[in-house]
Design a protein around this motif. Sequence first.
Motif, mmCIF file in Angstrom:
data_model
loop_
_atom_site.group_PDB
_atom_site.id
_atom_site.type_symbol
_atom_site.label_atom_id
_atom_site.label_comp_id
_atom_site.label_asym_id
_atom_site.label_seq_id
_atom_site.Cartn_x
_atom_site.Cartn_y
_atom_site.Cartn_z
ATOM 1 N N ASN A 1 0.813 -1.213 0.000
ATOM 2 C CA ASN A 1 0.000 0.000 0.000
ATOM 3 C C ASN A 1 0.845 1.261 0.000
ATOM 4 O O ASN A 1 0.419 2.310 -0.468
ATOM 5 C CB ASN A 1 -0.973 -0.001 1.174
ATOM 6 C CG ASN A 1 -2.092 -1.003 0.963
ATOM 7 O OD1 ASN A 1 -2.860 -0.890 0.010
ATOM 8 N ND2 ASN A 1 -2.151 -2.010 1.805
ATOM 9 N N GLN A 2 2.076 1.139 0.530
ATOM 10 C CA GLN A 2 3.003 2.263 0.454
ATOM 11 C C GLN A 2 3.362 2.522 -1.014
ATOM 12 O O GLN A 2 3.361 3.661 -1.464
ATOM 13 C CB GLN A 2 4.255 1.925 1.273
ATOM 14 C CG GLN A 2 5.276 3.047 1.338
ATOM 15 C CD GLN A 2 6.526 2.607 2.089
ATOM 16 O OE1 GLN A 2 6.516 1.591 2.794
ATOM 17 N NE2 GLN A 2 7.594 3.365 1.949
ATOM 18 N N SER A 3 3.599 1.429 -1.756
ATOM 19 C CA SER A 3 4.039 1.610 -3.141
ATOM 20 C C SER A 3 2.899 2.099 -4.032
ATOM 21 O O SER A 3 3.144 2.812 -4.995
ATOM 22 C CB SER A 3 4.632 0.306 -3.684
ATOM 23 O OG SER A 3 3.637 -0.687 -3.706
ATOM 24 N N VAL A 4 1.644 1.744 -3.720
ATOM 25 C CA VAL A 4 0.537 2.241 -4.547
ATOM 26 C C VAL A 4 -0.108 3.472 -3.923
ATOM 27 O O VAL A 4 -1.153 3.929 -4.375
ATOM 28 C CB VAL A 4 -0.548 1.160 -4.788
ATOM 29 C CG1 VAL A 4 0.071 -0.037 -5.505
ATOM 30 C CG2 VAL A 4 -1.212 0.740 -3.496
ATOM 31 N N ALA A 5 0.535 3.999 -2.860
ATOM 32 C CA ALA A 5 0.083 5.230 -2.205
ATOM 33 C C ALA A 5 -1.337 5.121 -1.647
ATOM 34 O O ALA A 5 -2.061 6.105 -1.581
ATOM 35 C CB ALA A 5 0.207 6.431 -3.136
ATOM 36 N N ASP A 6 -1.756 3.908 -1.250
ATOM 37 C CA ASP A 6 -3.050 3.763 -0.579
ATOM 38 C C ASP A 6 -2.807 3.887 0.925
ATOM 39 O O ASP A 6 -2.788 2.911 1.665
ATOM 40 C CB ASP A 6 -3.668 2.406 -0.926
ATOM 41 C CG ASP A 6 -5.136 2.321 -0.503
ATOM 42 O OD1 ASP A 6 -5.554 3.194 0.307
ATOM 43 O OD2 ASP A 6 -5.833 1.404 -0.946
ATOM 44 N N TYR A 7 -2.596 5.143 1.338
ATOM 45 C CA TYR A 7 -2.126 5.370 2.707
ATOM 46 C C TYR A 7 -3.087 4.914 3.802
ATOM 47 O O TYR A 7 -2.649 4.388 4.822
ATOM 48 C CB TYR A 7 -1.708 6.831 2.890
ATOM 49 C CG TYR A 7 -0.528 7.166 2.012
ATOM 50 C CD1 TYR A 7 0.669 6.458 2.143
ATOM 51 C CD2 TYR A 7 -0.608 8.138 1.028
ATOM 52 C CE1 TYR A 7 1.750 6.735 1.314
ATOM 53 C CE2 TYR A 7 0.475 8.421 0.201
ATOM 54 C CZ TYR A 7 1.653 7.713 0.359
ATOM 55 O OH TYR A 7 2.711 7.973 -0.453
ATOM 56 N N PRO A 8 -4.413 5.115 3.640
ATOM 57 C CA PRO A 8 -5.299 4.652 4.720
ATOM 58 C C PRO A 8 -5.093 3.172 5.037
ATOM 59 O O PRO A 8 -5.026 2.787 6.198
ATOM 60 C CB PRO A 8 -6.694 4.908 4.159
ATOM 61 C CG PRO A 8 -6.512 6.045 3.240
ATOM 62 C CD PRO A 8 -5.157 5.856 2.622
ATOM 63 N N LYS A 9 -4.930 2.335 4.010
ATOM 64 C CA LYS A 9 -4.751 0.908 4.260
ATOM 65 C C LYS A 9 -3.392 0.634 4.892
ATOM 66 O O LYS A 9 -3.267 -0.213 5.781
ATOM 67 C CB LYS A 9 -4.888 0.115 2.957
ATOM 68 C CG LYS A 9 -6.335 -0.049 2.535
ATOM 69 C CD LYS A 9 -6.445 -0.954 1.326
ATOM 70 C CE LYS A 9 -7.899 -1.020 0.882
ATOM 71 N NZ LYS A 9 -8.007 -1.568 -0.486
ATOM 72 N N MET A 10 -2.364 1.362 4.423
ATOM 73 C CA MET A 10 -1.036 1.195 4.996
ATOM 74 C C MET A 10 -1.067 1.540 6.488
ATOM 75 O O MET A 10 -0.596 0.789 7.335
ATOM 76 C CB MET A 10 -0.060 2.116 4.262
ATOM 77 C CG MET A 10 1.324 2.169 4.872
ATOM 78 S SD MET A 10 2.280 3.481 4.083
ATOM 79 C CE MET A 10 3.634 3.623 5.230
ATOM 80 N N TYR A 11 -1.686 2.675 6.809
ATOM 81 C CA TYR A 11 -1.756 3.098 8.209
ATOM 82 C C TYR A 11 -2.589 2.118 9.030
ATOM 83 O O TYR A 11 -2.289 1.843 10.197
ATOM 84 C CB TYR A 11 -2.353 4.513 8.309
ATOM 85 C CG TYR A 11 -1.350 5.610 8.066
ATOM 86 C CD1 TYR A 11 -0.595 5.639 6.900
ATOM 87 C CD2 TYR A 11 -1.146 6.616 9.006
ATOM 88 C CE1 TYR A 11 0.327 6.639 6.668
ATOM 89 C CE2 TYR A 11 -0.221 7.624 8.786
ATOM 90 C CZ TYR A 11 0.510 7.638 7.617
ATOM 91 O OH TYR A 11 1.419 8.618 7.398
ATOM 92 N N ALA A 12 -3.646 1.598 8.397
ATOM 93 C CA ALA A 12 -4.520 0.666 9.110
ATOM 94 C C ALA A 12 -3.740 -0.590 9.521
ATOM 95 O O ALA A 12 -3.869 -1.088 10.641
ATOM 96 C CB ALA A 12 -5.714 0.293 8.243
ATOM 97 N N ALA A 13 -2.901 -1.070 8.592
ATOM 98 C CA ALA A 13 -2.124 -2.272 8.911
ATOM 99 C C ALA A 13 -1.149 -1.994 10.049
ATOM 100 O O ALA A 13 -0.992 -2.795 10.976
ATOM 101 C CB ALA A 13 -1.362 -2.734 7.667
ATOM 102 N N ILE A 14 -0.503 -0.824 9.988
ATOM 103 C CA ILE A 14 0.463 -0.467 11.035
ATOM 104 C C ILE A 14 -0.247 -0.327 12.382
ATOM 105 O O ILE A 14 0.196 -0.856 13.407
ATOM 106 C CB ILE A 14 1.189 0.844 10.650
ATOM 107 C CG1 ILE A 14 2.066 0.598 9.431
ATOM 108 C CG2 ILE A 14 2.025 1.368 11.822
ATOM 109 C CD1 ILE A 14 2.679 1.845 8.834
ATOM 110 N N LEU A 15 -1.380 0.392 12.349
ATOM 111 C CA LEU A 15 -2.154 0.581 13.580
ATOM 112 C C LEU A 15 -2.541 -0.768 14.183
ATOM 113 O O LEU A 15 -2.395 -1.005 15.392
ATOM 114 C CB LEU A 15 -3.414 1.391 13.268
ATOM 115 C CG LEU A 15 -4.303 1.753 14.454
ATOM 116 C CD1 LEU A 15 -3.561 2.729 15.364
ATOM 117 C CD2 LEU A 15 -5.618 2.363 13.991
#
Lengths: 273, 273, 250
Positions: free
Chosen positions: A232-246
């Motif tokens: 998601n970082q590479s496709v710039a889908d930040y909400p999903k990236m942040y969701a996984a980290i959270l």
Amino acid sequence: MQTTDVAPTVAALPSVREASRLRDILIHPLVLRIVSFAAVLGLWEYAGRIPLSAAFPTFLETLVGLRDIAADGSLGKAFLITLKPLLIGLSVSVVLGVGLGVLMGLHRPSEWLIAPIFIIAQAAPLAALIPVLTFAYGIGLTAKVLTVCIMAMPVIVLNTLGAVRNTPQSLLEMARSFLASRSQSIRHVILPSASPMIFSGLRLGSAAAFIGVILAELLITPTGIGDIISYNQSVADYPKMYAAILSIIVFAVLFIELLERIEVSLFRPEKRP
Amino acid sequence: MSVSHIAPAGTAAPPPAAGTAPRAIVEVRNVTKTYAGGVEALSGISLEFPEGRLTTLLGPSGCGKTTLLKIIAGLIPASGGQVLVDGREVKGPGQERSFVFQDFALMPWASVLRNVAFGLELRGVARSEREAVAERHIARVGLKGFEHKYPHELSGGMRQRVGLARALAVDSKVVMMDEPFSAVDEQTRRKFQEELLELVAKEGKTFLFVTHSIEEAVYVSDRIVLLSRRPSRVSAIIEPKIVRGDDPEKIRRDSAYLDAVEDIWQQLKRYLD
Amino acid sequence: MVIAGYQLPMMAALIVWAVLWEIVGHTEAGFILPPLSAIIVRVFEIVPTPSFGEALLITGRAFFSGNAIAILVGIPLGILMGRSVIADRLLLPWVNLFLSAPLSALVPVIMVIFGLGETTIILTVVLFAMWIIVLNTRAGVKAISPSLVEMARSFGANEWQAFTRIYIWAALPEILAGIRLGVIRAVKGVIIGQLLVSVVGFGTLFEVYQSHFLMEHFWALLLVLFAFAFILNELMARLEKHFGYFAASR
């Protein structure tokens, strides 16, 4: 705080008392905890709306992202994949680490031989070994398990060693005065006395293990949670990236909290309510 | 606390065999102790401890009285000389001796019952049997109802009662007490001293007691051994001729008691800087 | 350990391990783990190179700025939490959270916001180092004996004097311990940051050596880094002992 039923002699007194009751409610730990979480999440939401950065989604967007990855099942699958090297590595570290620590605590020559390695490992940035591990063991499960081990083991070993070594002298003398054999001293005094500190070593080891498993998934090959983050970082889908980290942070914190509860209920009668 | 009244036991009538001088159950022969750093703690101490009596080691702080007690207990080796208990040379701790520790040395993870039964547990006494014995001694020191509490739930005085019950539960001939009341408050201390007199009169055991308090020594002892400053020697042996009537409070006003306190103070004064 | 009455120094065991390493290095495993002697030769070869110097400079800069920020923010925050119940209850859950959270998962967040540069490395260092400093300072302030503060008040000390003459000093041993632990975490943080960013400082070297299978170079770099970390740890412990000399006697 004043809560007695003294008849108010001054007109201002009831309001003073009310104010103090209000203050009581406001500084109640639970209230403050809610306030604290609301403030931070509110700040997150606000900063996301300014926006602080194109790569900083709001809290609510992150929640939507979380719902999406949870709903399509990818989060659950990712957790199962991430937990595998974590739990294997952590179990190996616990068994080997506690074993080595106890051995060193009871046997000076082993301490002389083995402890320096772990003292250095404790201070050193062992994460830098990950490329070597990958080189030696490929990109599979083994390298990830070993990453978890090198991160988690030093603190477990050194805590166990310290715990065994720090058995109160008077308890050891007491056991001897009641004619305890060496093995009785170990079983009845040294190990029970060391248990709380060994267990807090396990807690610190678990925190390091989580750092290790995420690092392995980001550096070796993207799998599990690390995969969701990097994809998601590479496709710039930040909400999903942040969701996984959270989600992994919350999971790790709850896991360690659970360990602490177990520690209290098993080994710390003085902290039980 | 059950304080039944003590049968009058004057110094002229020792418990084991009235009229005759009691035999020496503990003999210390020319014991020396030099610590690894070259510090000479004991310098040729020879002493006898009569059976059935309470003998106190008294001296300025750091004079090695605890060292001597622990050598008799077999907890630390002497550098020279020998200790005989019941005619046998001390090589280590033995069943005929038990020890009460200054800092109580209670196991924080174990209940009062388990702490008191510990000596018997190490001897392999069956659970039901050792717990019955422990319960009896817990009641004996006035802690009935506290069997399932943990040490951290008890006051300092109660903790030392547990330590005392533990030492009594193994039914040894010699009970050694290393400044047992130094960590409890003054009121509790006085109560303890009274109870100790009762215990000595009733149990017929030999008590070896270490204290730095002159009043305490004179109050509880049949015999007081004054030790000099390091390297420690026996500087005097005093047998206060106190008539112990049925009122333990009377002793503190007894002129023999006051004279003995004054006498010892005059002798110890010269060791102060 | 004592052999024939002679006290062997603790770290002497490392010689045993070094010999073992050398032997293993000459077997098949030497492909992954080259002999120690070859690695040491390599250390002297790479340390004088400009690329190493540059990496060291960048890493050192990020490390020190990160630590400075962590200390300058962490200590006041810790003192505030130690003195104010409200601040404590508001902030403690977060401090504890960051202390046990897998911070490696947060590095990608810093990367996407601040780019692949030095700022990201510095922030990673702060993230790793700060929380333990806060927590230790808080514990130190909380443990200050009330009678010490009352003593100062009884001599007429005002709030500021009590702060500078009592609080800071009384909590110093804990604060120093916190800084030492923070610095050790910072070492890990700076390396993890550079591994993940991989175009800054030692990260670049790691990447180059790894992609060209230069195992001797890679191990030489590891050896230098581990030695640095260990010496830093010892220095911090020494410093802590020197300034916290009264810790044990309280």
